[in-house]
Design a protein around this motif. Structure first.
Motif, PDB file in Angstrom:
ATOM      1  N   PRO A   6      26.062  43.986  55.751  1.00 55.36           N
ATOM      2  CA  PRO A   6      26.977  42.848  55.904  1.00 55.36           C
ATOM      3  C   PRO A   6      28.355  43.122  55.315  1.00 55.36           C
ATOM      4  CG  PRO A   6      24.839  42.144  55.087  1.00 55.36           C
ATOM      5  CD  PRO A   6      24.850  43.636  55.025  1.00 55.36           C
ATOM      6  N   SER A   7      28.406  43.918  54.262  1.00 45.85           N
ATOM      7  CA  SER A   7      29.705  44.299  53.694  1.00 45.85           C
ATOM      8  C   SER A   7      29.560  45.619  52.958  1.00 45.85           C
ATOM      9  CB  SER A   7      30.236  43.225  52.751  1.00 45.85           C
ATOM     10  OG  SER A   7      29.429  43.130  51.591  1.00 45.85           O
ATOM     11  N   LEU A   8      30.658  46.341  52.912  1.00 56.20           N
ATOM     12  CA  LEU A   8      30.699  47.638  52.250  1.00 56.20           C
ATOM     13  C   LEU A   8      31.344  47.504  50.879  1.00 56.20           C
ATOM     14  CD1 LEU A   8      31.837  49.546  55.426  1.00 56.20           C
ATOM     15  CD2 LEU A   8      29.651  49.885  54.261  1.00 56.20           C
ATOM     16  N   PRO A   9      31.054  48.416  49.953  1.00 64.08           N
ATOM     17  CA  PRO A   9      31.649  48.315  48.622  1.00 64.08           C
ATOM     18  C   PRO A   9      33.165  48.435  48.688  1.00 64.08           C
ATOM     19  CG  PRO A   9      30.553  50.419  48.888  1.00 64.08           C
ATOM     20  CD  PRO A   9      30.162  49.594  50.063  1.00 64.08           C
ATOM     21  N   ASN A  10      33.813  47.716  47.798  1.00 64.91           N
ATOM     22  CA  ASN A  10      35.275  47.686  47.767  1.00 64.91           C
ATOM     23  C   ASN A  10      35.773  48.791  46.841  1.00 64.91           C
ATOM     24  OD1 ASN A  10      38.001  47.065  47.605  1.00 64.91           O
ATOM     25  ND2 ASN A  10      37.637  44.857  47.674  1.00 64.91           N
ATOM     26  N   LEU A  11      36.167  49.932  47.430  1.00 64.07           N
ATOM     27  CA  LEU A  11      36.574  51.084  46.634  1.00 64.07           C
ATOM     28  C   LEU A  11      38.001  50.971  46.117  1.00 64.07           C
ATOM     29  CD1 LEU A  11      34.937  54.071  48.547  1.00 64.07           C
ATOM     30  CD2 LEU A  11      34.072  52.778  46.595  1.00 64.07           C
ATOM     31  N   SER A  12      38.695  49.885  46.456  1.00 59.80           N
ATOM     32  CA  SER A  12      40.005  49.661  45.839  1.00 59.80           C
ATOM     33  C   SER A  12      39.850  49.009  44.466  1.00 59.80           C
ATOM     34  CB  SER A  12      40.870  48.765  46.734  1.00 59.80           C
ATOM     35  OG  SER A  12      40.340  47.448  46.802  1.00 59.80           O
ATOM     36  N   PHE A  13      38.631  48.554  44.134  1.00 60.73           N
ATOM     37  CA  PHE A  13      38.322  47.916  42.850  1.00 60.73           C
ATOM     38  C   PHE A  13      39.401  46.887  42.473  1.00 60.73           C
ATOM     39  CE2 PHE A  13      36.413  52.196  42.707  1.00 60.73           C
ATOM     40  CZ  PHE A  13      35.077  51.854  42.540  1.00 60.73           C
ATOM     41  N   PRO A  14      39.541  45.830  43.291  1.00 58.84           N
ATOM     42  CA  PRO A  14      40.586  44.829  43.001  1.00 58.84           C
ATOM     43  C   PRO A  14      40.280  44.048  41.725  1.00 58.84           C
ATOM     44  CG  PRO A  14      39.153  44.063  44.752  1.00 58.84           C
ATOM     45  CD  PRO A  14      38.749  45.480  44.479  1.00 58.84           C
ATOM     46  N   VAL A  15      41.297  43.403  41.220  1.00 57.53           N
ATOM     47  CA  VAL A  15      41.191  42.622  39.984  1.00 57.53           C
ATOM     48  C   VAL A  15      41.297  41.138  40.310  1.00 57.53           C
ATOM     49  CG1 VAL A  15      42.248  42.117  37.747  1.00 57.53           C
ATOM     50  CG2 VAL A  15      42.144  44.488  38.597  1.00 57.53           C
ATOM     51  N   VAL A  16      40.347  40.351  39.795  1.00 56.08           N
ATOM     52  CA  VAL A  16      40.449  38.896  39.871  1.00 56.08           C
ATOM     53  C   VAL A  16      41.140  38.447  38.585  1.00 56.08           C
ATOM     54  CG1 VAL A  16      39.223  36.725  40.171  1.00 56.08           C
ATOM     55  CG2 VAL A  16      38.286  38.819  41.176  1.00 56.08           C
ATOM     56  N   SER A  17      42.314  37.866  38.709  1.00 59.95           N
ATOM     57  CA  SER A  17      43.124  37.539  37.536  1.00 59.95           C
ATOM     58  C   SER A  17      42.463  36.465  36.681  1.00 59.95           C
ATOM     59  CB  SER A  17      44.513  37.072  37.967  1.00 59.95           C
ATOM     60  OG  SER A  17      44.417  35.887  38.726  1.00 59.95           O
ATOM     61  N   ALA A  18      42.877  36.429  35.426  1.00 63.03           N
ATOM     62  CA  ALA A  18      42.287  35.492  34.466  1.00 63.03           C
ATOM     63  C   ALA A  18      42.504  34.047  34.879  1.00 63.03           C
ATOM     64  CB  ALA A  18      42.874  35.738  33.074  1.00 63.03           C
ATOM     65  N   ASP A  19      43.624  33.775  35.553  1.00 63.59           N
ATOM     66  CA  ASP A  19      43.928  32.395  35.913  1.00 63.59           C
ATOM     67  C   ASP A  19      43.402  32.003  37.289  1.00 63.59           C
ATOM     68  OD1 ASP A  19      45.568  33.901  37.472  1.00 63.59           O
ATOM     69  OD2 ASP A  19      47.452  33.005  36.795  1.00 63.59           O
ATOM     70  N   ASN A  20      42.638  32.881  37.929  1.00 68.24           N
ATOM     71  CA  ASN A  20      42.052  32.534  39.225  1.00 68.24           C
ATOM     72  C   ASN A  20      41.010  31.444  39.034  1.00 68.24           C
ATOM     73  OD1 ASN A  20      39.996  32.819  41.545  1.00 68.24           O
ATOM     74  ND2 ASN A  20      41.664  34.157  42.220  1.00 68.24           N
TER      75      ASN A  20
END
Length: 903
Positions: free
Chosen positions: A351-365
């Motif tokens: 259904p989905s592949l691993p995200n190799l860009s390794f994004p960051v979810v910010s603290a204020d999200n």
């Protein structure tokens, strides 16, 4: 490499080619007596594979094996892939179910003689070259797609087990496989077959028709058609085969600061740098990973193998036709054509592949419960329980071939042959992915068609909005087109007399032109920065390819002579000069046949051969994924060492991006081939024994990504998740095609058969066996590594069991026959894990009954493959499937029924 205009044939060019061309004469079994066909008082002699001299005394001097149509009748084989798999010298081909690691070549098959690589075997049809497939193997190998050749139209398959550049030019390093069609068939034959795996719904349905008739005394036409319908078998149906296919990247995060979460599913106290996995990991059927041994869920992994297919749903239609006409002036015309359409319908992916860009979810999200930046170690939708969410990754594979021929005789009795063949392949690939740019918008509440939807990476039940998931989806798409035009002209006949007999000669020329085009979709095209380095694409995991439109040509002249030195000794010598766009090659061959007795013949040969780098290897840039084992690293990026000073690998493997670029400086591969053999032949007993040796240098391969990582875990071609943290997670690696050092390989082949004539019946026992004696390849430090009997992880060499073979017994009495065959693949060492991969000995049993019905003959067969339901040996290959598809069929016991009617 020079860039040429697109290669097209005008209608005029086709017309002229049809008017001037003809097919090379058919090859014959190496042990078959030279037969003659009388036509208008001319005797047409048979030509053996590996020689242009017809009716030569050196027929037995060439180590040729033959698989004929009977081998299909008396087994479960229904297509060319099944025929090739019978050959013990075929080692390491990609012909068995493997929908995971065969990413770029689903729906194809190939030949790998001697295990020397898919690109090192020359494949011919009626003695003429066939176009390369637009698909290619994971290691960058190019090959002729043998599955595109209609099996119903075949008379036999001939295999020359030695280098043959002197006769056929580039690519014939390991040997030659020649598919010979049945262009003289008269009547109608209808075949049907049904195969099913015991205990599963997967089945194959085949139906074929072969029809031939004389339009006049001088004209014969043949038509053949076949159809395959194959259903799938998914990984969740056979979890034993995909148990190793699990990723540590499911639902997990790495925190960039200290955090305390007081309530909710993520409640707890966390330290900076700590990894945190989905606390509901068991509830979503993930695999729990405790990386530091403290009892916490550091990562919630994903069992992706359950979503892939073991066998794909496929559809195939194939058509073949030929017209043969004898003119009154002893000129023979042959025109033939085939078309193959092969479609992979589902080829399910995750259904989905691993995200190799390794994004960051910010603290204020708004979705982030930790209050500190969190690096995503996973994928956006690791759904496990609902396999309906697996996405299809279809393939479309179309191949055509048009060949025409003229042959005749000069006044002095010499035969002339001229021919033209034009063939092409178009291979389309579509692979599901997710858009990084859209995912970035959705993480910040700007996703969806309306632009106001938010994607929550921290959902512990993975209950994401389907509309948002649909909006995030994208696809990798690419179309590769290959074309090949080949003209040949040969004359052969008697030169003069010696005391030992007649001296024969053959002289000829060849011209060929090939083209290679890659047309990726806009989102699937590699883009480059000002420095020429590839830019990141819009995919979470998959890579991209570059646009290619390249053509090249080659021309050759060759000569062959056969000298009867005495009544017992015959020498055959050949020489070929080939002029390429980027190089040239002069290749000789000499072979000697000694007829020791009426039954015993001894033979020996020596030759040189070469392979020109493919247009793909010269020009193709591609980014794909590779499974590697990284090392434990210190903060400065240096490896953590054990007490013996060895680098300590991580406990788990992972998939990362591998970028491979074409190399315009590649040199041709070269080889020196030696063969010594003996043939004993009597009415009942036949034995063929061959010792072979190949000194192979400048072998073209892709740098081993694992070897590059092993040498320097933070080298210049290594990409880490955080460029400022050399100990961070591995994210990518760059490798190139290059000319490797010399391979020294040797081995022994033996084929034997014995026929008993019993009271009213007969029994034939036969065996074929191949053993590698050595396969020495260089290590980086200059030492030598013997690849025989090893899985060869981290090497460009494919897995290589020491022994492969089969033994069969075939009993016939009146209308009844029983065939039993045992196939054998020896055990070999898994140098990745240090364990042993067990031997594999599946047994096939078939009963066949033939009877007359009205004006025709009907045949009915029932059989079982893998009679004792031997499980494919378990192979611990990191995060790949749990078997070796290059040598073992994983499907288990297969029942089949076949029927045919000929009239």
């Amino acid at each position: 490499m020079k860039t040429s205009m697109k290669f097209k044939l005008s209608p005029l060019a086709v017309f002229v080619g049809l008017a001037l061309s003809s097919s090379l004469a058919y090859s014959a079994d190496a042990e078959q007596d030279v037969t003659a066909v009388k036509k208008d008082d001319k005797t047409e002699k048979i030509q053996v594979l590996g020689s242009y001299i017809k009716g030569a005394d050196t027929i037995t001097a060439n180590p040729v094996s033959v698989v004929n149509a009977d081998d299909m009748k008396y087994s479960g084989a229904v297509d060319t892939t099944d025929l090739v798999n019978i050959l013990p010298i075929n080692s390491g081909a990609e012909n068995r179910p493997d929908t995971f690691t065969s990413f770029y070549n689903q729906g194809t098959s190939n030949v790998n003689l001697r295990g020397l690589g898919l690109s090192s075997t020359l494949v011919l049809i009626n003695g003429k070259r066939q176009v390369l497939s637009g698909a290619k193997a994971q290691d960058g190998s190019v090959f002729v797609d043998t599955s595109s050749i209609p099996a119903i139209a075949l008379k036999r398959v001939e295999v020359l087990k030695e280098g043959a550049a002197a006769s056929y030019g580039s690519d014939a390093i390991a040997g030659v496989v020649n598919f010979v069609t049945n262009d003289t068939f008269e009547g109608v034959k209808i075949d049907g077959a049904y195969h099913t795996i015991e205990g599963f719904d997967q089945n194959d349905k085949n139906i074929s028709i072969l029809s031939g008739m004389k339009l006049s005394d001088n004209t014969n036409i043949v038509f053949a058609a076949s159809m395959l319908r194959r259903s799938n078998m998914q990984g969740w149906e056979r979890p034993d085969l995909v148990k190793n296919a699990a990723s540590s990247l499911g639902t997990g995060f790495k925190l960039t600061g200290d955090s305390v979460v007081t309530s909710g599913p993520w409640a707890g106290t966390y330290a900076e740098g700590e990894q945190v996995g989905n606390p509901n990991c068991a509830g979503v059927n993930g695999n729990i990973l405790d990386l530091d041994g403290d009892g916490d869920i550091d990562r919630c992994g994903f069992k992706y193998g359950l979503h892939y297919n073991i066998v794909n749903e496929e559809e195939r239609e194939q058509y073949y036709t030929s017209l043969t006409h004898f003119f009154g002036n002893d000129i023979k015309l042959n025109v033939s054509a085939f078309y193959s359409d092969y479609r992979i319908i589902d080829n399910f992916s995750v259904p989905s592949l691993p995200n190799l860009s390794f994004p960051v979810v910010s603290a204020d999200n708004s979705t982030n419960p930790f209050g500190v930046d969190a690096i995503i170690f996973g994928r956006h939708n690791p759904t496990v329980a609902d396999f309906s969410k697996s996405r299809a990754a279809p393939r479309d594979n179309k191949t055509f071939r048009l060949e025409t021929s003229l042959s005749g005789y000069l006044d002095n009795g010499w035969e002339w042959v001229t021919s033209l063949a034009y063939s092409g392949n178009t291979y389309k690939i579509s692979q599901p992915e997710m858009s990084l740019s859209r995912l970035a918008l959705a993480m910040n509440g700007q996703g969806g068609v309306s632009g106001d939807m938010t994607f929550d990476h921290f959902s512990t039940d993975l209950n994401h909005d389907p509309a948002l998931l649909d909006w995030l989806e994208t696809d990798f798409k690419s179309e590769t087109t290959t074309r090949l035009l080949v003209w040949d002209g040969v004359i052969n006949g008697e030169l003069f007399e010696l005391d030992g007999g007649t001296v024969y000669g053959a002289f000829g020329a060849q011209y060929r032109r090939e083209s290679y085009q890659v047309n990726p979709a806009e989102n699937s095209t590699i883009l480059y920065n000002a420095a020429g380095n590839p830019l990141p694409n819009d995919f979470t995991f998959l890579g991209s390819v570059n646009n290619i439109d390249e053509s090249r040509s080659a021309a050759a002249i060759f000569a062959e002579i056969e000298l009867p030195i005495s009544d017992d000794i015959t020498v055959n010598a050949a020489l070929r000069y080939e002029n390429l766009d980027t190089d040239n090659s002069l290749d000789p061959k000499i072979s000697v046949l000694y007829s020791a007795t009426d039954n015993l013949s001894l033979r020996a040969s020596a030759s040189t051969s070469f392979r020109e780098p493919s247009l793909s290897q010269f020009n193709a840039d591609v980014t794909n994924t590779v499974n590697l084992v990284d090392y434990q690293l210190n903060p400065d990026g240096t490896p953590v060492l054990d007490s013996s000073g060895n680098k300590i690998p991580n406990a788990s493997s992972l998939f990362i991006r591998q970028t491979t670029t074409g190399n315009a400086d590649l040199k041709p591969e070269e080889a020196t081939n030696y063969n010594v053999g003996a043939l004993w032949s009597s009415d009942a007993f036949q034995v063929r024994l061959d010792y072979w040796r190949i000194d192979y240098k400048d072998v073209i391969t892709i740098e081993s990504a694992q070897a590059v990582l092993d040498q320097d875990p933070n080298g210049p071609t290594i990409v880490r998740q955080d460029p400022n943290d050399p100990s961070s997670t591995l994210a990518g690696i760059s490798t190139d095609y290059f000319n490797a050092a010399t391979i020294d390989a040797s081995g022994i082949d033996i084929e034997t058969s014995y026929r008993f004539d019993l009271d009213g019946s007969s029994l034939e026992l036969s065996a074929g066996f191949s053993r590698y004696l050595s396969y020495d390849v260089p290590n980086a430090d200059g030492s030598t590594y013997d690849a025989v009997g090893k899985f060869n992880f981290g090497s460009f060499v494919r897995s290589m069991p020491e022994d492969k073979g089969n033994i069969s017994a075939h009993w016939l009495m009146d209308n009844h026959s029983v065939m039993a065959r045992v196939d054998y693949v020896s055990s070999y060492i898994n140098n990745r894990q240090g364990d042993t991969i067990d031997a594999f000995t599946p047994v096939e049993l078939q009963y066949r009954f033939v009877t007359a019905i009205q004006e025709g003959e009907a045949a009915f067969s029932v059989g079982v493959q893998n009679l004792f339901d031997r499980a494919a040996p378990v192979v611990a290959d990191g995060a790949n499937f749990s078997y070796d598809p290059k040598h073992h069929d994983p499907r288990g016991r297969i029942f089949y029924a076949k029927a045919s009617y000929t009239f």
